[in-house]
Scaffold this active site. Structure first.
Site: not given
Ligand code: IVH
Length: 696
Positions: A45, A125, A127, A129, A237, A326, A420, A423, A438, A443
């Site tokens: 994406y 922080e 990120k 998922d 966060y 990322k 197989c 053989c 087998c 074989c």
């Molecule tokens: S801050 C304006 N902090 O990542 C700031 N987002 O790709 C908005 N996410 O929509 C988000 N960990 O769902 C922030 N420590 C973190 C995060 C975080 C995961 C997600 C969140 C955001 C998406 C953006």
């Protein structure tokens, strides 16, 4: 200017491509945000969005207001009541490499001026998922939980969010604000995800593709009881609207306040002063991402100072004061060109995916095991499908499943071959067994596998007799079964291309030396079903000679310490086979030592203990660590179970192993603890491992 004509056609093409990309992205936005059923991994994406953004940068006239590059997410689905956010939930711009992080830093400088006058601190922080939520507290009481939706209007998911343990119903503040919107991520811990999918499979339901989809699917359904059963968690966060509360000057203060209010704030968050340190933080999180019991897909870097944030402002889509660094993708799509079956040394027929090579998890993957017939059926992958391939950490590449939307019409289901492929004899799958075999002892695939195994490190350890050489010798008729290893016609080998005097002498010497290996290694080399290194050592100790084992009745073997009924029966059955006895006879004739018992060189302090090693250690190679365990009488299996005594973690450990250890309450040791365990046989007090959360 000149070149306008040439550019015209490029622009035409670009306009068409941009329109196409916009349609495709809109489609995937809907799959992701409304249907919780994305067809493609995030990385694919992101690549589409990046291509569109590049086109728009080159031809700004292509930008339209509703381009996916200009907005966030998609309109809310009709299932749940709409909730207008008081403040929008924005998205984040991405950086995929250090240069993009540095470019972001330059953009900050352009607005904020010379960093010498106005230095920037960065909050880093993980990120998470997961699934973005906005929680509204009024006078300290949770009144609403909403999805992100299109960033302005989300959906009401209060009913499923209130059942999450981590979500406080009431803030632990004496003087709570009149209104506060708290932004965070609902996620499913890996152990809970594994548990959920085990249940899905048992119930005959399709497994969830990843923890994020599982979290999204759990929160966005009607029944709170279902949500309560699937253990979800939360990290917060960010603040949205805040009325009648404290005023903050920095994000660090905000996070501290969130924690004081009883909201979960990730413990790995750090505030750093330079982008160099930020990048190091990103690298460190990347290295130990699989040591966490939740998935992260990057690091969010945020300007700490709230005045600086105001100066920087936001676009309609994303703030300028934050960026998402990322991680390289661990999931990609590719074409499943074919499903083939390989025959192993025990005759097991293993289906595997022949893939259009794809770069995922840091390597190019062209093949991936599909384990057995049931797995292929459960995943319903078919040659010609577009499939999602995943490679995470030290876990072997895996075909997650097909992209059903991309399946060509009428694509036939794959059928396990009846014969197989090597053989041609009928394959056999016994009642209640998940594997197909087998059973032809002659074989060629089985024979080749058996020779390679005999020569391998845990068996007779013949350096230089690997898969390639075995295949070459077999093709030339220089090698048939295991016994032939000691009868290779070296004069003929010497005539082969690439085989000089030295290489012949080396291999011949290695083969000769292997005649003196301990009985336990010889037993392992014979490739007897169910007989691993531990059972082989026990048999060797109890009987002292291969001839005695060959002659021993099943009951006598079952009576030996450390030998169960399964092994005893399998060993007896193996020696009852005339073809196997012929191999033994030919080894005997060649002068292989049948009676060497190796005295343990190390004190057997780990007897009865089972220790799993995951990740890279400083003072041991992977094999070295396992040898250190088995040389002391312990077991070193590849996966964690209830029987595991302790788990040793190095750098970049396997997340599944760690999560399972935590789940089962198994002590987790660092390298120092491992060294202590090797010396004493006593499990030292567990330590906190970097990034690790204590068990709940
Ligand atoms: S801050 C304006 N902090 O990542 C700031 N987002 O790709 C908005 N996410 O929509 C988000 N960990 O769902 C922030 N420590 C973190 C995060 C975080 C995961 C997600 C969140 C955001 C998406 C953006």
């Amino acid at each position: 200017g000149n070149g306008a004509v040439g550019n015209g056609s490029v622009a035409d093409y670009s306009a068409a491509r941009a329109a196409e990309l916009r349609g495709t992205i809109a489609h995937h936005d809907r799959r992701y945000h409304e249907l919780d059923d994305p067809e493609i991994p995030d990385a694919d994406y992101d690549a589409l969005v990046r291509e569109l953004r590049a086109l728009e940068a080159q031809f700004p006239e292509l930008i339209v207001p509703d381009s996916p590059t200009q907005r966030v997410g998609s309109a809310p689905a009709a299932l749940f009541a709409p909730v207008a956010h008081r403040r929008p939930l924005l998205s984040l711009d991405n950086a995929f490499a250090l240069e993009e992080l540095v470019a972001w830093g330059k953009r900050l400088e352009r607005v904020l001026g010379d960093p010498a006058d106005d230095p920037v601190d960065y909050v880093c922080e993980p990120k998470i998922d997961g699934f973005a939520v906005s929680l509204t507290y009024e006078d300290g009481v949770l009144v609403r939980a909403a999805t992100r939706g299109d960033g302005r209007v989300g959906e009401d998911i209060t009913h499923t969010v209130v059942v999450i343990d981590d979500v406080p119903r009431r803030l632990t503040l004496n003087d709570p604000p009149a209104v506060v919107e708290v932004r965070g991520e609902v996620y499913m811990p890996l152990a809970a995800f594994a548990h959920l999918n085990e249940g899905q499979v048992e119930a005959g339901l399709p497994p969830f593709v990843n923890p994020r989809n599982a979290a999204a699917g759990t929160v966005r359904q009607k029944d709170p009881a279902v949500a309560a059963r699937r253990r979800l968690s939360l990290w917060t966060y960010q603040l949205g609207a805040l009325e009648g509360g404290p005023s903050f000057t920095s994000h660090t203060e905000t996070l501290r306040w969130l924690a004081t209010a009883g909201l979960p704030v990730n413990p790995l968050i750090e505030t750093l002063a330079t982008l160099d340190e930020v990048h190091r933080f990103c690298e460190a999180r990347l290295a130990d991402r699989h040591g966490l019991d939740y998935e992260i897909d990057g690091v969010v870097v945020k300007v700490d100072d709230l005045r600086q944030r105001d100066e920087l402002g936001s676009t309609s889509r994303a703030p300028r004061w934050a960026i998402a660094f990322k991680f390289p993708p661990e999931e990609r799509t590719t074409t499943l060109n074919d499903i083939m079956v390989s025959i192993g040394r025990t005759g097991r027929a293993t289906p595997f995916a022949q893939l259009e090579p794809v770069f995922v998890g840091g390597v190019t993957v062209g093949q991936a095991t599909l384990h057995n017939a049931d797995q292929v059926r459960a995943k319903d992958v078919r040659p010609g499908d577009t499939v999602i391939v995943r490679r995470a950490g030290d876990v072997i590449p895996e075909v997650v499943g097909p992209v059903l939307a991309a399946r060509p019409e009428g694509l036939p289901e794959w059928a396990f071959p009846t014969d197989c492929p090597v053989c041609g004899q009928l394959l056999v799958r016994e009642e209640g067994e998940s594997d197909t075999f087998c059973v032809n002892v002659a074989c060629p695939a089985r024979a080749a596998g058996a020779v390679i195994h005999f020569a391998s490190r845990g068996a007779m350890d013949i350096e230089g007799l690997g898969e390639r050489t075995v295949q070459q010798f077999r093709q030339l008729g220089l090698l048939g079964h295991v016994g032939d290893i000691y009868r290779i016609d070296w004069a003929r080998v010497g005539e082969l291309e690439g085989w000089g005097e030295t290489s012949v002498a080396n291999l011949a010497g290695a083969i000769e030396a292997s005649k003196g290996r301990p009985l336990a290694n010889l037993l392992v080399g014979l490739n007897i079903r169910h007989l691993g290194p531990t059972g082989a050592a026990a048999l060797a100790k109890a009987f002292g000679h291969l001839d005695a084992i060959e002659a021993a009745p099943e009951a006598a073997m079952a009576d030996a310490p450390g030998i169960g009924l399964t092994i005893a029966a399998a060993v007896r059955r193996w020696f009852d086979d005339a073809a196997n006895r012929a191999v033994v006879a030919s080894l005997r004739e060649a002068g292989v030592d049948f009676g060497r018992i190796e005295e343990p060189s190390e004190p057997q302090v780990l007897e009865g203990l089972s220790i799993v090693v995951t990740g890279t250690l400083q003072g041991f190679s992977r094999d070295g660590a396992e040898d250190a365990i088995t040389n002391r009488g312990g077991k070193a299996p590849g996966s964690v179970s209830k029987k595991t005594t302790a788990v040793v973690v190095g750098d970049s450990p396997g997340g599944a192993k760690l999560a399972k250890a935590r789940d089962l309450g198994i002590p987790i040791l660092d390298e120092a603890g491992f060294v202590e365990l090797l010396a004493t046989g006593v499990v030292p007090a567990p330590v906190a491992v970097a990034g690790g959360e204590p068990p709940p």
